[in-house]
Design a protein around this motif. Structure first.
Motif, PDB file in Angstrom:
ATOM      1  N   ASN A  26       0.828  -1.211   0.000  1.00  0.00           N
ATOM      2  CA  ASN A  26       0.000   0.000   0.000  1.00  0.00           C
ATOM      3  C   ASN A  26       0.861   1.260   0.000  1.00  0.00           C
ATOM      4  O   ASN A  26       0.746   2.115   0.864  1.00  0.00           O
ATOM      5  CB  ASN A  26      -0.922  -0.011   1.224  1.00  0.00           C
ATOM      6  CG  ASN A  26      -1.906  -1.153   1.205  1.00  0.00           C
ATOM      7  OD1 ASN A  26      -2.835  -1.168   0.413  1.00  0.00           O
ATOM      8  ND2 ASN A  26      -1.691  -2.141   2.072  1.00  0.00           N
ATOM      9  N   GLY A  27       1.771   1.331  -0.970  1.00  0.00           N
ATOM     10  CA  GLY A  27       2.641   2.496  -1.069  1.00  0.00           C
ATOM     11  C   GLY A  27       3.974   2.281  -0.395  1.00  0.00           C
ATOM     12  O   GLY A  27       4.393   3.069   0.457  1.00  0.00           O
ATOM     13  N   CYS A  28       4.654   1.219  -0.770  1.00  0.00           N
ATOM     14  CA  CYS A  28       5.895   0.812  -0.108  1.00  0.00           C
ATOM     15  C   CYS A  28       7.111   1.351  -0.869  1.00  0.00           C
ATOM     16  O   CYS A  28       7.240   1.140  -2.079  1.00  0.00           O
ATOM     17  CB  CYS A  28       5.954  -0.709  -0.029  1.00  0.00           C
ATOM     18  SG  CYS A  28       7.278  -1.320   1.011  1.00  0.00           S
ATOM     19  N   SER A  29       8.005   2.022  -0.145  1.00  0.00           N
ATOM     20  CA  SER A  29       9.208   2.603  -0.751  1.00  0.00           C
ATOM     21  C   SER A  29      10.448   2.106  -0.011  1.00  0.00           C
ATOM     22  O   SER A  29      10.546   2.263   1.213  1.00  0.00           O
ATOM     23  CB  SER A  29       9.161   4.137  -0.688  1.00  0.00           C
ATOM     24  OG  SER A  29       8.030   4.644  -1.376  1.00  0.00           O
ATOM     25  N   VAL A  30      11.380   1.523  -0.760  1.00  0.00           N
ATOM     26  CA  VAL A  30      12.656   1.090  -0.194  1.00  0.00           C
ATOM     27  C   VAL A  30      13.744   1.377  -1.217  1.00  0.00           C
ATOM     28  O   VAL A  30      13.470   1.564  -2.395  1.00  0.00           O
ATOM     29  CB  VAL A  30      12.662  -0.417   0.171  1.00  0.00           C
ATOM     30  CG1 VAL A  30      11.526  -0.768   1.113  1.00  0.00           C
ATOM     31  CG2 VAL A  30      12.607  -1.284  -1.077  1.00  0.00           C
ATOM     32  N   HIS A  31      14.994   1.385  -0.747  1.00  0.00           N
ATOM     33  CA  HIS A  31      16.097   1.515  -1.703  1.00  0.00           C
ATOM     34  C   HIS A  31      17.308   0.752  -1.198  1.00  0.00           C
ATOM     35  O   HIS A  31      17.451   0.476  -0.004  1.00  0.00           O
ATOM     36  CB  HIS A  31      16.439   2.981  -1.983  1.00  0.00           C
ATOM     37  CG  HIS A  31      17.197   3.650  -0.878  1.00  0.00           C
ATOM     38  ND1 HIS A  31      16.595   4.322   0.169  1.00  0.00           N
ATOM     39  CD2 HIS A  31      18.544   3.761  -0.651  1.00  0.00           C
ATOM     40  CE1 HIS A  31      17.512   4.812   0.979  1.00  0.00           C
ATOM     41  NE2 HIS A  31      18.707   4.487   0.507  1.00  0.00           N
ATOM     42  N   VAL A  32      18.173   0.407  -2.154  1.00  0.00           N
ATOM     43  CA  VAL A  32      19.421  -0.302  -1.867  1.00  0.00           C
ATOM     44  C   VAL A  32      20.539   0.445  -2.570  1.00  0.00           C
ATOM     45  O   VAL A  32      20.488   0.638  -3.792  1.00  0.00           O
ATOM     46  CB  VAL A  32      19.382  -1.759  -2.376  1.00  0.00           C
ATOM     47  CG1 VAL A  32      20.693  -2.470  -2.061  1.00  0.00           C
ATOM     48  CG2 VAL A  32      18.195  -2.520  -1.789  1.00  0.00           C
ATOM     49  N   VAL A 212      11.214  -1.953   8.473  1.00  0.00           N
ATOM     50  CA  VAL A 212      10.130  -2.703   9.099  1.00  0.00           C
ATOM     51  C   VAL A 212       8.873  -2.432   8.284  1.00  0.00           C
ATOM     52  O   VAL A 212       8.435  -1.281   8.171  1.00  0.00           O
ATOM     53  CB  VAL A 212       9.900  -2.279  10.560  1.00  0.00           C
ATOM     54  CG1 VAL A 212       8.765  -3.101  11.170  1.00  0.00           C
ATOM     55  CG2 VAL A 212      11.166  -2.450  11.377  1.00  0.00           C
ATOM     56  N   LEU A 213       8.302  -3.474   7.698  1.00  0.00           N
ATOM     57  CA  LEU A 213       7.058  -3.335   6.952  1.00  0.00           C
ATOM     58  C   LEU A 213       5.882  -3.666   7.848  1.00  0.00           C
ATOM     59  O   LEU A 213       5.948  -4.582   8.668  1.00  0.00           O
ATOM     60  CB  LEU A 213       7.036  -4.275   5.736  1.00  0.00           C
ATOM     61  CG  LEU A 213       7.477  -3.677   4.395  1.00  0.00           C
ATOM     62  CD1 LEU A 213       8.886  -3.124   4.491  1.00  0.00           C
ATOM     63  CD2 LEU A 213       7.367  -4.721   3.288  1.00  0.00           C
ATOM     64  N   ASP A 214       4.812  -2.926   7.674  1.00  0.00           N
ATOM     65  CA  ASP A 214       3.578  -3.206   8.407  1.00  0.00           C
ATOM     66  C   ASP A 214       2.413  -2.764   7.533  1.00  0.00           C
ATOM     67  O   ASP A 214       2.410  -1.634   7.014  1.00  0.00           O
ATOM     68  CB  ASP A 214       3.552  -2.450   9.741  1.00  0.00           C
ATOM     69  CG  ASP A 214       2.535  -3.029  10.718  1.00  0.00           C
ATOM     70  OD1 ASP A 214       1.791  -3.952  10.335  1.00  0.00           O
ATOM     71  OD2 ASP A 214       2.475  -2.548  11.866  1.00  0.00           O
ATOM     72  N   GLN A 215       1.462  -3.679   7.316  1.00  0.00           N
ATOM     73  CA  GLN A 215       0.274  -3.404   6.515  1.00  0.00           C
ATOM     74  C   GLN A 215       0.641  -2.854   5.136  1.00  0.00           C
ATOM     75  O   GLN A 215      -0.006  -1.949   4.611  1.00  0.00           O
ATOM     76  CB  GLN A 215      -0.667  -2.444   7.250  1.00  0.00           C
ATOM     77  CG  GLN A 215      -1.147  -3.000   8.582  1.00  0.00           C
ATOM     78  CD  GLN A 215      -2.106  -2.072   9.303  1.00  0.00           C
ATOM     79  OE1 GLN A 215      -2.954  -1.452   8.681  1.00  0.00           O
ATOM     80  NE2 GLN A 215      -1.953  -1.974  10.615  1.00  0.00           N
ATOM     81  N   GLY A 216       1.699  -3.431   4.567  1.00  0.00           N
ATOM     82  CA  GLY A 216       2.064  -3.101   3.199  1.00  0.00           C
ATOM     83  C   GLY A 216       2.800  -1.806   3.006  1.00  0.00           C
ATOM     84  O   GLY A 216       2.970  -1.337   1.873  1.00  0.00           O
ATOM     85  N   LYS A 217       3.283  -1.198   4.100  1.00  0.00           N
ATOM     86  CA  LYS A 217       4.030   0.054   3.984  1.00  0.00           C
ATOM     87  C   LYS A 217       5.315  -0.044   4.810  1.00  0.00           C
ATOM     88  O   LYS A 217       5.408  -0.828   5.761  1.00  0.00           O
ATOM     89  CB  LYS A 217       3.196   1.238   4.472  1.00  0.00           C
ATOM     90  CG  LYS A 217       1.944   1.507   3.655  1.00  0.00           C
ATOM     91  CD  LYS A 217       1.381   2.886   3.910  1.00  0.00           C
ATOM     92  CE  LYS A 217       2.270   3.965   3.323  1.00  0.00           C
ATOM     93  NZ  LYS A 217       1.640   5.320   3.394  1.00  0.00           N
ATOM     94  N   ASP A 218       6.293   0.779   4.440  1.00  0.00           N
ATOM     95  CA  ASP A 218       7.536   0.843   5.206  1.00  0.00           C
ATOM     96  C   ASP A 218       7.295   1.713   6.444  1.00  0.00           C
ATOM     97  O   ASP A 218       7.242   2.930   6.356  1.00  0.00           O
ATOM     98  CB  ASP A 218       8.685   1.391   4.349  1.00  0.00           C
ATOM     99  CG  ASP A 218       8.291   2.626   3.547  1.00  0.00           C
ATOM    100  OD1 ASP A 218       8.947   3.666   3.671  1.00  0.00           O
ATOM    101  OD2 ASP A 218       7.315   2.532   2.767  1.00  0.00           O
ATOM    102  N   ALA A 219       7.135   1.063   7.592  1.00  0.00           N
ATOM    103  CA  ALA A 219       6.752   1.764   8.815  1.00  0.00           C
ATOM    104  C   ALA A 219       7.950   2.410   9.513  1.00  0.00           C
ATOM    105  O   ALA A 219       7.832   3.491  10.082  1.00  0.00           O
ATOM    106  CB  ALA A 219       6.045   0.798   9.778  1.00  0.00           C
TER     107      ALA A 219
END
Length: 245
Positions: A26-32, A212-219
């Motif tokens: 639900n709008g998850c943003s991460v980077h490496v 930490v992901l929670d409910q489809g988002k990066d919390a």
């Protein structure tokens, strides 16, 4: 890659799911960044595995973008992404029991067979097991050894980024430790890693950064150490996740 350029791999506001109108992300943003080992932790159902499957073209993306360097790869097919420098090791059934180690590694680079000797040498230098027991069938290996073979197969294409989906799942504590050591060796050899892991504490211990992901988002996000010492993360996630792991 220069410090001014964008991350090596990045997802922006991903919305994705397996069936119509039901979103797991639900709008998850991460980077490496180049050279990083980045962990993804969170409760069951948070969307951890879905995130890397979506980034690797295995789950439909409904909105958001995925970038590899300056190249948008949103929704690209998995074989295209392998050619661009991504590798993926699934959680379950990631080797064929009837194949030998050598045959499994050949599968990893079957489209470029001329490169096999060079890549086999490089990967088996990282994991001597692969050459010492190349004729052994994968079905006779321990769970930890099968994970090493699966990671070795993914490394045959010499990826820039390796996705790992819960590499310690179903393993004994001793085998989990050996797999995490293998992950560190791969990263030390210059491969960036995005790793989903249910064993939260062990994941954070070896990660440069984590989400930490929670409910489809990066919390939450931070270094592995920061998250391990964050009272809110410990209270909400690590106590339960440590017991699961």
């Amino acid at each position: 890659m220069t410090t001014e350029s964008r991350p090596l791999l990045e997802s922006k506001e991903l919305v994705a799911g397996y069936i119509p109108e039901v979103n797991v992300l639900n709008g998850c943003s991460v980077h490496v960044d180049a050279g990083e080992l980045v962990g993804i932790i969170g409760p069951n159902g948070a969307g951890k595995s879905t995130l890397i499957k979506a980034m690797f073209g295995l789950v439909p993306i409904r909105s958001g973008q995925v970038y590899l360097r300056d190249d948008e790869i949103t929704g690209a097919r998995a074989h295209t992404l392998v050619a661009k420098g991504l590798g993926y090791v699934p959680q379950n059934d990631n080797v064929f029991p009837s194949l030998t180690i050598e045959e499994t590694l050949q599968m990893g680079i079957f489209l470029r067979p001329k490169e096999y000797p060079e890549r086999f040498k490089a990967v088996s230098e990282l994991f001597p097991l692969l050459s010492e027991r190349s004729n052994q069938r994968c079905g006779s290996l321990s769970g930890g050894e099968r994970q090493v073979v699966a990671m070795g197969r993914a490394l045959m294409t010499n990826p820039d980024v390796l996705f790992l989906d819960e590499p310690s799942a179903g393993l004994s504590p001793l085998m989990q430790d050996s797999v995490f050591e293998a992950v560190k060796k791969i990263n030390a050899a210059g491969v960036s890693i995005l790793m989903v892991e249910q064993n939260a504490n062990s994941c954070l211990e070896i990660s440069d950064r984590a989400y930490v992901l929670d409910q489809g988002k990066d919390a939450y996000t931070g270094t592995g150490r920061q998250l391990m010492e964050d009272p809110k993360v410990v209270e909400l996630y690590l106590g339960t996740l440590a017991r699961i792991g």
